[in-house]
Motif scaffolding. Structure first.
Motif, PDB file in Angstrom:
ATOM      1  N   LYS A 112      -6.770   3.444  -3.472  1.00 42.31           N
ATOM      2  CA  LYS A 112      -6.021   4.338  -3.341  1.00 42.31           C
ATOM      3  C   LYS A 112      -5.618   4.988  -4.755  1.00 42.31           C
ATOM      4  O   LYS A 112      -5.212   4.143  -5.609  1.00 42.31           O
ATOM      5  CB  LYS A 112      -4.834   3.810  -2.627  1.00 42.31           C
ATOM      6  CG  LYS A 112      -3.496   4.933  -2.548  1.00 42.31           C
ATOM      7  CD  LYS A 112      -2.254   4.259  -2.027  1.00 42.31           C
ATOM      8  CE  LYS A 112      -1.103   5.210  -1.923  1.00 42.31           C
ATOM      9  NZ  LYS A 112       0.312   4.540  -1.374  1.00 42.31           N
ATOM     10  N   THR A 157     -10.839   8.433  -4.974  1.00 41.79           N
ATOM     11  CA  THR A 157     -10.894   6.988  -4.828  1.00 41.79           C
ATOM     12  C   THR A 157     -12.275   7.013  -5.399  1.00 41.79           C
ATOM     13  O   THR A 157     -13.167   7.645  -4.888  1.00 41.79           O
ATOM     14  CB  THR A 157     -10.807   6.760  -3.407  1.00 41.79           C
ATOM     15  OG1 THR A 157     -11.680   7.573  -2.749  1.00 41.79           O
ATOM     16  CG2 THR A 157      -9.142   6.786  -3.041  1.00 41.79           C
ATOM     17  N   ARG A 200      -2.993   8.154  -5.664  1.00 39.97           N
ATOM     18  CA  ARG A 200      -2.265   9.277  -5.272  1.00 39.97           C
ATOM     19  C   ARG A 200      -2.434  10.499  -6.343  1.00 39.97           C
ATOM     20  O   ARG A 200      -2.270  11.701  -6.005  1.00 39.97           O
ATOM     21  CB  ARG A 200      -0.768   8.584  -5.530  1.00 39.97           C
ATOM     22  CG  ARG A 200       0.177   9.678  -4.949  1.00 39.97           C
ATOM     23  CD  ARG A 200       1.493   9.175  -4.905  1.00 39.97           C
ATOM     24  NE  ARG A 200       1.617   8.266  -3.806  1.00 39.97           N
ATOM     25  CZ  ARG A 200       2.486   7.227  -3.507  1.00 39.97           C
ATOM     26  NH1 ARG A 200       3.451   6.809  -4.570  1.00 39.97           N
ATOM     27  NH2 ARG A 200       2.445   6.401  -2.657  1.00 39.97           N
ATOM     28  N   GLU A 224       0.698  -1.434  -0.079  1.00 40.43           N
ATOM     29  CA  GLU A 224      -0.088   0.078  -0.043  1.00 40.43           C
ATOM     30  C   GLU A 224       0.867   1.188   0.174  1.00 40.43           C
ATOM     31  O   GLU A 224       0.621   2.160  -0.714  1.00 40.43           O
ATOM     32  CB  GLU A 224      -0.838  -0.005   1.262  1.00 40.43           C
ATOM     33  CG  GLU A 224      -1.828   1.150   1.328  1.00 40.43           C
ATOM     34  CD  GLU A 224      -2.519   1.240   2.579  1.00 40.43           C
ATOM     35  OE1 GLU A 224      -2.948   2.376   3.127  1.00 40.43           O
ATOM     36  OE2 GLU A 224      -2.555   0.266   3.433  1.00 40.43           O
TER      37      GLU A 224
END
Length: 504
Positions: free
Chosen positions: A431, A437, A433, A394
């Motif tokens: 997730k 989400t 970045r 993760e």
């Protein structure tokens, strides 16, 4: 003592082959650094100690850097004082040599050109050294693959370092960013990365970014290998970019069967029902020819390591370019640094895959298993803590995506069989970045190991036998396969975009 004699003595090069260097350019660039702050600010980010060939020039450059770090003025006098304090003044040839540099013939406006010339000679020396090392390895190695991997690795490393521009002021960066945004505006594309050709996924990801590690995780039989292969096929056949699939679970024949099944709607079970009728061979031949020039490369060796993946990917990128790497799957890989802790090994694997993505500047899709914890909960949808064997997965990942199919549990535990050959799959982006989400709905077609996106997809008739006339692609909803070709399809990506030619 002449300059060349000084270099031979200081660097102890003796009878070694002549190496590329330009002493006058080195003198000129050091002289420009002694001319004032403005030239220092321009030149320091462009050079490093190793760019200078003469040992005395390396010493002088390093001393200049120390003066800058100490917030002190840089001129001939302060430089001489710094060198004397460190006991290096005699090494460079006394104060007279510093005065020579400060008064060396140069045109200050050409300072950057001097620096580029010095750096270019340094790159040539690096190439020369790399070739010498590979030649030495060639003499003692029995493995051609080892020698080629070494050569490719060294060349890519030199090329990568040559692109590094060092520190930059914010305004030039802003200027480049504005130009980049103008290009995006003109193209009309929303994506800065590689498209998966699933419109909703692309909108959520914003494209798979170069250098990103993208984890695709699910419990067994949810379809993670199928989705990864579907995306790889889209990238190779639509974007025309080379794709490598490192398959530690399926053989290359199994992957090719999945590709043919999905692209030409051949029931996967029919590949296991010999003897095959003529209709089967017609469909298979038609499917196979579609991959004639598809840039898809498969490595199905078991227990492959990150170093081996990097070596093969480097080689392909150097020879043909590279768009995407798929690793199926993470827990079956072997760490280059084996430890007694499997959790530590998996952490090492995920970290190395991230470093691999950054070095090659391509997105990596790595598949991962999930623990049984999700099946013990009432709500079986996966969460990040379900990632198996390591929390570092993760941490290292740029995106983590789960696949969840409620129909799988109904069929398995409740004995409910779907009447339709198409069921709904939830693609959970847990997730991200570079974006939000969210959950995306795709259609899962198990007969063809195929994920497709279309809210109005009609269920195809059952085709579990050798009756090949029972189902053809034209019996799908027109919204699923639009009557356009990949050449005429709009390349801009919107939520309504449907993939041309390919069903996934």
């Amino acid at each position: 003592m002449t300059e060349a004699d000084f270099i031979n003595e200081t660097n102890n090069i003796g009878d070694t082959p002549k190496v590329p260097y330009n002493l006058e350019a080195e003198k000129a660039v050091l002289g420009c650094m002694l001319a004032g702050k403005n030239y220092l600010a321009t030149l320091l980010p462009l050079l490093n100690e190793g760019d200078f060939y003469a040992a005395r020039h390396q010493i002088i450059f390093k001393a200049i850097c120390r003066l800058v770090n100490e917030r002190k003025a840089v001129d001939a006098l302060t430089l001489a004082d710094k060198l004397e304090a460190s006991g290096q003044l005699e090494e460079i040839g006394t104060m007279a040599y510093i005065d020579e540099l400060a008064n060396a013939p140069r045109i200050l406006e050409n300072a950057q050109q001097y620096a580029k010339l010095v750096h270019s000679k340094a790159e040539l020396r690096q190439l020369q050294q790399a070739l010498q090392e590979v030649t030495a390895l060639l003499q003692k190695s029995d493995s051609a693959e080892e020698v080629m991997d070494s050569l490719v690795s060294k060349l890519l490393q030199i090329r990568k370092l040559s692109k590094d521009s060092g520190l930059q002021a914010i305004w030039p960066i802003m200027d480049e960013t504005l130009a980049y945004l103008q290009e995006i505006d003109k193209s009309g594309s929303r994506f800065r990365g590689l498209k998966t050709y699933y419109p909703s996924l692309d909108l959520a990801y914003g494209g798979l970014k170069p250098g990103s590690l993208n984890i695709l995780a699910a419990r067994p039989a949810m379809g993670k290998s199928a989705l990864a292969v579907n995306i790889a096929c889209n990238v190779a056949c639509l974007a025309k970019l080379p794709v490598i699939i490192f398959s530690l679970e399926m053989s290359k024949q199994e992957i090719s069967i999945r590709l043919m099944s999905g692209i030409n709607f051949i029931n996967a079970s029919d590949f296991n029902k010999p003897p095959f009728p003529q209709e089967f061979w017609s469909k298979v031949s038609e499917a196979a020819i579609k991959f004639y020039d598809a840039p898809i490369y498969i490595d199905d060796r078991p227990g492959i390591t990150p170093f081996e993946i990097l070596s093969k990917a480097r080689q392909l990128k150097l020879e043909k370019g590279l768009g995407l790497i798929v690793v199926d799957y993470l827990q079956l890989m072997q760490s280059d640094n084996r430890s007694d802790s499997r959790q530590q090994d998996v952490s090492d694997l995920s970290r190395n895959l991230k470093l691999l993505a950054k070095e090659l500047e391509v997105p990596v899709i790595a598949l991962s298993q999930l623990s049984r914890a999700c099946e013990a909960r009432q709500n079986r949808r996966p969460i990040l803590s379900d990632l198996r064997e390591s929390g570092s997965i993760e941490q290292d990942a740029d995106t983590v995506t789960f696949i969840y199919r409620d129909s799988y549990y109904k069929e398995k535990e409740e004995g409910i069989t779907e009447n339709s050959a198409v069921s709904e799959a939830e693609i959970i982006i847990a997730k991200n970045r570079h974006g939000k989400t969210t959950t995306v709905k795709l259609n899962w077609m198990p007969d063809y190991t195929l994920f497709a996106e279309n809210s109005n997809l009609e269920a195809p008739p059952e085709a579990h036998s050798q009756d090949f006339d029972e189902f053809t692609p034209d019996k799908l909803s027109p919204n699923f396969l639009p009557p356009v070709s990949s050449e005429t399809a709009d390349t801009s990506s919107t939520a309504e975009e449907i993939v041309p030619d390919l069903p996934f």
